[in-house]
Design an enzyme around this catalytic site. Sequence first.
Site, PDB file in Angstrom:
ATOM      1  N   ASN A 215       0.838  -1.203   0.000  1.00 35.67           N
ATOM      2  CA  ASN A 215       0.000   0.000   0.000  1.00 35.67           C
ATOM      3  C   ASN A 215       0.874   1.255   0.000  1.00 35.67           C
ATOM      4  OD1 ASN A 215       0.569   0.801   2.858  1.00 35.67           O
ATOM      5  ND2 ASN A 215      -0.306  -1.228   3.213  1.00 35.67           N
ATOM      6  N   LYS A 346     -11.704  -3.327  18.588  1.00 36.14           N
ATOM      7  CA  LYS A 346     -10.351  -3.831  18.886  1.00 36.14           C
ATOM      8  C   LYS A 346      -9.978  -3.610  20.353  1.00 36.14           C
ATOM      9  CE  LYS A 346      -8.694  -3.144  14.135  1.00 36.14           C
ATOM     10  NZ  LYS A 346      -7.492  -3.184  13.303  1.00 36.14           N
TER      11      LYS A 346
HETATM   12  N1  CTP Z   1      -3.811  -3.201  12.095  1.00 35.14           N
HETATM   13  C1  CTP Z   1      -3.078  -4.257  12.599  1.00 35.14           C
HETATM   14  N2  CTP Z   1      -3.079  -5.452  11.981  1.00 35.14           N
HETATM   15  C2  CTP Z   1      -3.812  -5.655  10.855  1.00 35.14           C
HETATM   16  C3  CTP Z   1      -4.568  -4.602  10.320  1.00 35.14           C
HETATM   17  C4  CTP Z   1      -4.560  -3.379  10.963  1.00 35.14           C
HETATM   18  O1  CTP Z   1      -2.414  -4.094  13.623  1.00 35.14           O
HETATM   19  N3  CTP Z   1      -3.789  -6.843  10.267  1.00 35.14           N
HETATM   20  C5  CTP Z   1      -3.839  -1.916  12.805  1.00 35.14           C
HETATM   21  C6  CTP Z   1      -3.194  -0.757  12.103  1.00 35.14           C
HETATM   22  O2  CTP Z   1      -1.819  -0.639  12.457  1.00 35.14           O
HETATM   23  C7  CTP Z   1      -3.993   0.426  12.619  1.00 35.14           C
HETATM   24  C8  CTP Z   1      -5.365  -0.149  12.859  1.00 35.14           C
HETATM   25  O3  CTP Z   1      -5.181  -1.552  12.943  1.00 35.14           O
HETATM   26  O4  CTP Z   1      -3.512   0.872  13.872  1.00 35.14           O
HETATM   27  C9  CTP Z   1      -6.402   0.182  11.832  1.00 35.14           C
HETATM   28  O5  CTP Z   1      -6.155  -0.451  10.650  1.00 35.14           O
HETATM   29  P1  CTP Z   1      -7.325  -0.777   9.578  1.00 35.14           P
HETATM   30  O6  CTP Z   1      -6.711  -1.615   8.538  1.00 35.14           O
HETATM   31  O7  CTP Z   1      -7.944   0.499   9.128  1.00 35.14           O
HETATM   32  O8  CTP Z   1      -8.363  -1.561  10.491  1.00 35.14           O
HETATM   33  P2  CTP Z   1      -9.447  -2.575  10.093  1.00 35.14           P
HETATM   34  O9  CTP Z   1      -9.899  -3.161  11.376  1.00 35.14           O
HETATM   35  O10 CTP Z   1      -8.895  -3.495   9.083  1.00 35.14           O
HETATM   36  O11 CTP Z   1     -10.624  -1.699   9.490  1.00 35.14           O
HETATM   37  P3  CTP Z   1     -11.266  -1.623   8.031  1.00 35.14           P
HETATM   38  O12 CTP Z   1     -12.610  -2.166   8.258  1.00 35.14           O
HETATM   39  O13 CTP Z   1     -11.247  -0.162   7.705  1.00 35.14           O
HETATM   40  O14 CTP Z   1     -10.415  -2.435   7.120  1.00 35.14           O
END
Ligand code: CTP
Length: 407
Positions: A215, A346
């Site tokens: 990304n 979370k």
């Molecule tokens: N994060 C993480 N591990 C992952 C994905 C995300 O630790 N596998 C952490 C990122 O470092 C960030 C937070 O989660 O602090 C938010 O990431 P995001 O990808 O936006 O969260 P998602 O729960 O995947 O939400 P979305 O529904 O927007 O994908």
Amino acid sequence: MTHEAQTVLPRRILLGVTGGIAAYKAADLVRRLREGGAEVQVILTEGAARFVTPMTFQALSGRPVRVGLWDEAAEAAMGHIELARWAELVLVAPASADFLARLAAGMANDLLTTTCLATTAPIAVAPAMNQQMWSAAATQANITTLRQRSVRVLGPGVGSQACGEQGAGRLLEPADIAAQVLSSSADGGLLSGRHIVITAGPTREPIDPVRFLSNRSSGKMGFAVAQAAREAGARVTLISGPVHLPTPLGVERINVETAAQMYAAVHAVMDDCDVYIGAAAVADYTPHCCAENKIKKTSDTLDLHLEKSPDILASVAALSKRPYVVGFAAETTNVEAHALAKLERKKLDLIAANEVGAERAFDRDDNALLLLWSGGRQALGLQSKADLAREFITFIAHRVSARSDGE
Ligand code: CTP
């Protein structure tokens, strides 16, 4: 996975460079101090300007270099008294025998000695000279006088000298000088005694030996947060995906590529972690298996089977002995609602939300954040990522100490 450790310093440093063959090393010192987050203003003595050019230092420091006391144009811009007030530290490296003598005698016969007399900032000197000149009774008496006046003396090192002799008198390596100056500034900070773990940058999920999913994350925000945490006195472990950024001084860096490697690296340092900040843009999905050989374009379509990667942030928040857990939410729409949902889902202590997309591109040097926690919100306005990171870290430090006080 690779480990690197480098070192840090104070915010506004006036670097005096005096005449000597080691003056060229001061160029590297400027670079290291700036990498550590300091603004550096250079003064060259007339002797130094015979060994190195003001242009070199101007390019490296990003500021006009001062040489003489009698430069009317320069004095009109930032006079020597203003320079003396601006400095949070005056660092003289290399410091020649002649300069040390003049400093000890309280002379004000050039711009550097005048500024040293006029400042209330601490002064540090890194001597460099022939070993006989260093051990001469006059130099040693000057050093004793300066130490008694709380001037910090860094080095000199021992070893082979430019003149072919062996002994004490070598300028310390620029990395050592930067480390010594910087780490001391962090002692007693808001986060001193705390271990902060920060993730930053993107992850890369391999599809085959030459391709990956990734990304646009630049890692800039996470690196700025790591630097701000170090400046606040914390022991900082920065776990980073592939980025092109220098390691902030004083920060231990662990390089990883995939989400699975980041997960393992994070959990390997959770034992004594006080604050976890997940600033990395971790891939949510990873290819089911990485093809052993390069995938050939033999068909018109290609299906990739992706699996959810481990949620590192949620896994840290689920630990029985959990640190204070901070997440990031990069959203394109409904920023606050999505971020709040993430905070709850979370089980985070705090979430930092920001808008991303076409207008708020990833690789920018400025940013704004909306901080949300159960029962509160605070906006941190648009500013450079370095300043924003400092505000963010100050906020976290207060929340963490309020929580410790309540325990
Ligand atoms: N994060 C993480 N591990 C992952 C994905 C995300 O630790 N596998 C952490 C990122 O470092 C960030 C937070 O989660 O602090 C938010 O990431 P995001 O990808 O936006 O969260 P998602 O729960 O995947 O939400 P979305 O529904 O927007 O994908």
